[in-house]
Write an enzyme that holds these catalytic residues in place. Sequence first.
Site, PDB file in Angstrom:
ATOM      1  N   PHE A 131      -6.201 -53.598 -68.770  1.00  0.00           N
ATOM      2  CA  PHE A 131      -5.104 -54.013 -69.638  1.00  0.00           C
ATOM      3  C   PHE A 131      -4.107 -54.800 -68.769  1.00  0.00           C
ATOM      4  O   PHE A 131      -3.805 -54.378 -67.651  1.00  0.00           O
ATOM      5  CB  PHE A 131      -4.432 -52.784 -70.259  1.00  0.00           C
ATOM      6  CG  PHE A 131      -3.450 -53.150 -71.319  1.00  0.00           C
ATOM      7  CD1 PHE A 131      -3.876 -53.383 -72.622  1.00  0.00           C
ATOM      8  CD2 PHE A 131      -2.104 -53.290 -71.029  1.00  0.00           C
ATOM      9  CE1 PHE A 131      -2.972 -53.751 -73.605  1.00  0.00           C
ATOM     10  CE2 PHE A 131      -1.200 -53.657 -72.006  1.00  0.00           C
ATOM     11  CZ  PHE A 131      -1.632 -53.886 -73.299  1.00  0.00           C
ATOM     12  N   ASP A 200      -5.889 -44.694 -66.224  1.00  0.00           N
ATOM     13  CA  ASP A 200      -5.086 -45.037 -67.394  1.00  0.00           C
ATOM     14  C   ASP A 200      -5.826 -44.480 -68.613  1.00  0.00           C
ATOM     15  O   ASP A 200      -6.938 -44.927 -68.926  1.00  0.00           O
ATOM     16  CB  ASP A 200      -4.938 -46.567 -67.467  1.00  0.00           C
ATOM     17  CG  ASP A 200      -4.111 -47.031 -68.665  1.00  0.00           C
ATOM     18  OD1 ASP A 200      -4.075 -46.302 -69.681  1.00  0.00           O
ATOM     19  OD2 ASP A 200      -3.524 -48.132 -68.578  1.00  0.00           O
ATOM     20  N   TYR A 225       1.867 -43.354 -78.084  1.00  0.00           N
ATOM     21  CA  TYR A 225       2.055 -43.928 -79.429  1.00  0.00           C
ATOM     22  C   TYR A 225       0.745 -44.284 -80.107  1.00  0.00           C
ATOM     23  O   TYR A 225       0.754 -44.736 -81.238  1.00  0.00           O
ATOM     24  CB  TYR A 225       2.984 -45.149 -79.386  1.00  0.00           C
ATOM     25  CG  TYR A 225       2.700 -46.144 -78.276  1.00  0.00           C
ATOM     26  CD1 TYR A 225       1.609 -47.003 -78.357  1.00  0.00           C
ATOM     27  CD2 TYR A 225       3.507 -46.211 -77.151  1.00  0.00           C
ATOM     28  CE1 TYR A 225       1.336 -47.897 -77.343  1.00  0.00           C
ATOM     29  CE2 TYR A 225       3.245 -47.111 -76.123  1.00  0.00           C
ATOM     30  CZ  TYR A 225       2.158 -47.943 -76.227  1.00  0.00           C
ATOM     31  OH  TYR A 225       1.872 -48.829 -75.217  1.00  0.00           O
ATOM     32  N   LYS A 226      -0.395 -44.098 -79.417  1.00  0.00           N
ATOM     33  CA  LYS A 226      -1.682 -44.402 -80.050  1.00  0.00           C
ATOM     34  C   LYS A 226      -2.220 -43.117 -80.677  1.00  0.00           C
ATOM     35  O   LYS A 226      -1.720 -42.682 -81.708  1.00  0.00           O
ATOM     36  CB  LYS A 226      -2.651 -44.978 -79.018  1.00  0.00           C
ATOM     37  CG  LYS A 226      -2.168 -46.267 -78.342  1.00  0.00           C
ATOM     38  CD  LYS A 226      -3.231 -46.769 -77.382  1.00  0.00           C
ATOM     39  CE  LYS A 226      -2.721 -47.838 -76.440  1.00  0.00           C
ATOM     40  NZ  LYS A 226      -2.386 -49.097 -77.077  1.00  0.00           N
ATOM     41  N   ARG A 373     -10.801 -55.361 -83.563  1.00  0.00           N
ATOM     42  CA  ARG A 373     -10.884 -53.985 -83.051  1.00  0.00           C
ATOM     43  C   ARG A 373     -10.626 -52.987 -84.172  1.00  0.00           C
ATOM     44  O   ARG A 373      -9.688 -53.162 -84.949  1.00  0.00           O
ATOM     45  CB  ARG A 373      -9.745 -53.742 -82.044  1.00  0.00           C
ATOM     46  CG  ARG A 373      -9.981 -54.094 -80.659  1.00  0.00           C
ATOM     47  CD  ARG A 373      -8.933 -53.568 -79.696  1.00  0.00           C
ATOM     48  NE  ARG A 373      -7.588 -53.290 -80.190  1.00  0.00           N
ATOM     49  CZ  ARG A 373      -6.622 -52.760 -79.451  1.00  0.00           C
ATOM     50  NH1 ARG A 373      -6.858 -52.424 -78.198  1.00  0.00           N
ATOM     51  NH2 ARG A 373      -5.418 -52.547 -79.930  1.00  0.00           N
TER      52      ARG A 373
HETATM   53  C1  PLP Z   1      -4.718 -49.421 -71.379  1.00  0.00           C
HETATM   54  C2  PLP Z   1      -3.273 -49.697 -71.647  1.00  0.00           C
HETATM   55  N1  PLP Z   1      -2.367 -49.569 -70.650  1.00  0.00           N
HETATM   56  C3  PLP Z   1      -1.048 -49.813 -70.869  1.00  0.00           C
HETATM   57  C4  PLP Z   1      -0.597 -50.202 -72.121  1.00  0.00           C
HETATM   58  C5  PLP Z   1       0.826 -50.568 -72.456  1.00  0.00           C
HETATM   59  O1  PLP Z   1       1.815 -50.113 -71.711  1.00  0.00           O
HETATM   60  P1  PLP Z   1       3.298 -49.906 -72.285  1.00  0.00           P
HETATM   61  O2  PLP Z   1       3.305 -48.591 -72.979  1.00  0.00           O
HETATM   62  O3  PLP Z   1       4.146 -49.985 -71.081  1.00  0.00           O
HETATM   63  O4  PLP Z   1       3.578 -51.019 -73.254  1.00  0.00           O
HETATM   64  C6  PLP Z   1      -1.507 -50.330 -73.173  1.00  0.00           C
HETATM   65  C7  PLP Z   1      -1.013 -50.741 -74.510  1.00  0.00           C
HETATM   66  O5  PLP Z   1      -1.690 -50.985 -75.445  1.00  0.00           O
HETATM   67  C8  PLP Z   1      -2.866 -50.087 -72.928  1.00  0.00           C
HETATM   68  O6  PLP Z   1      -3.765 -50.243 -73.906  1.00  0.00           O
END
Ligand code: PLP
Length: 414
Positions: A131, A200, A225-226, A373
């Site tokens: 990401f 992650d 938030y997911k 997606r």
């Molecule tokens: C794998 C991954 N890492 C990080 C993030 C985003 O980070 P942040 O919460 O700082 O916007 C996302 C957001 O969709 C993500 O899918």
Amino acid sequence: MPALPAHLDRDVALARDRANPLRDRRDLFLLPEGTVYLDGNSLGALPRAVPERLQETVTAEWGRDLISSWNTADWINLPRRVGARIGGILGVSGEDVWVSDSTSVSLFKTMVAACRLRPGRRAIVLERATFPTDGYIAASVARMLDLELRWCDSADPVAAIDEDAALVSLTHVDFRTGEMLDLPGVTRAAHDAGALVLWDLCHSTGAVPVDLVGPGVDFAVGCTYKYLNGGPGSPAFMYVAPRLQADLDQPLSGWMGHARPFDMELGYEPVAGVGRLASGTPPVLALSALEAALGVFEGVDPAELRAASLSLTDYFIELVDVRLGGALEVVTPREHARRGSQVSLRHPDAYGIVQALLARRVVGDFRTPDVARFGFAPLYVTHADVYDAVDHLVAVMAEEEFRRPEYATRNVVT
Ligand SMILES: Cc1ncc(COP(=O)(O)O)c(C=O)c1O
């Protein structure tokens, strides 16, 4: 069109939903009638308990009790309390999880802390398909600490790990393809080379159970938030293995991570444990919403969660294969061991396809350059939803609805 095999019928889908041991969880969410929501991998649905809790936090705790709520409502311990709940979902001790900042900031803190635990080593290894924020943050950390940013291929991350690697930082489930990496195998290889690992878990936690303790994962970060349904911009979690906590030196050493913040001392003395990952005042409203949201996971068996997720994604893939006959390429791996909880379909008009589905109240999202997606949140997505989504997709493709002129311009957020 050939007849649909009987086992893919909508009636069979309904029967599978009735047999799902997690079927009652859907009632814990406020979902709009008539919408098929397959975007819980971007923004989870709203748990029923959240509005009431926010109302209470705003009107009673903030409005009436004002500043005393830091003590009386225990606001000060929200990062720890919420961390403990997420620890339960992660299968780790609640004492090893802290919740306070965005995923990006949490990545920065843990990446720097990890590299500082491996002085003398020169490289941060991460995959090209990561990401973007992970890559941007790692690049800044590398500049700051004068390290090499070393890209690996997610097909074989281990090939890039050597004695010079300080940290291997990888995404467990790829945001674009839904592919899941071999977390135990890569962790073992990194440790064999003397490096630390950071996973992650943004696209895993709440949908794909992960064992962090068995393989001895050093650090993990994930958004809430997911699949954890904490609401837009809810703060991320950080996990640190207990053996590393005493020596943890994170770069944003603010007063909230001090051993005695209200002694207002000049010198910084970090508190013991993961609490030293704190920097400033915690986001109380967001943490309150998140704390209430996490109630939907109470008593959920991780094996049942995974079984529900795989059953939904299997069904979606099979329907797409049978009903669309290769019109869209299934990018997500078909093997269970390599699949997260999303299915990605590739098509040159993927953006228009997602918009046309949205007009039919089937919500997925688009990822550049050509991926549609679909996320399957196992606590509220049903097999009937999957059947209906593919039914709409068939109509969108048959009528070429994705070619409508209004879909030629992309929204800011896709
Ligand atoms: C794998 C991954 N890492 C990080 C993030 C985003 O980070 P942040 O919460 O700082 O916007 C996302 C957001 O969709 C993500 O899918």
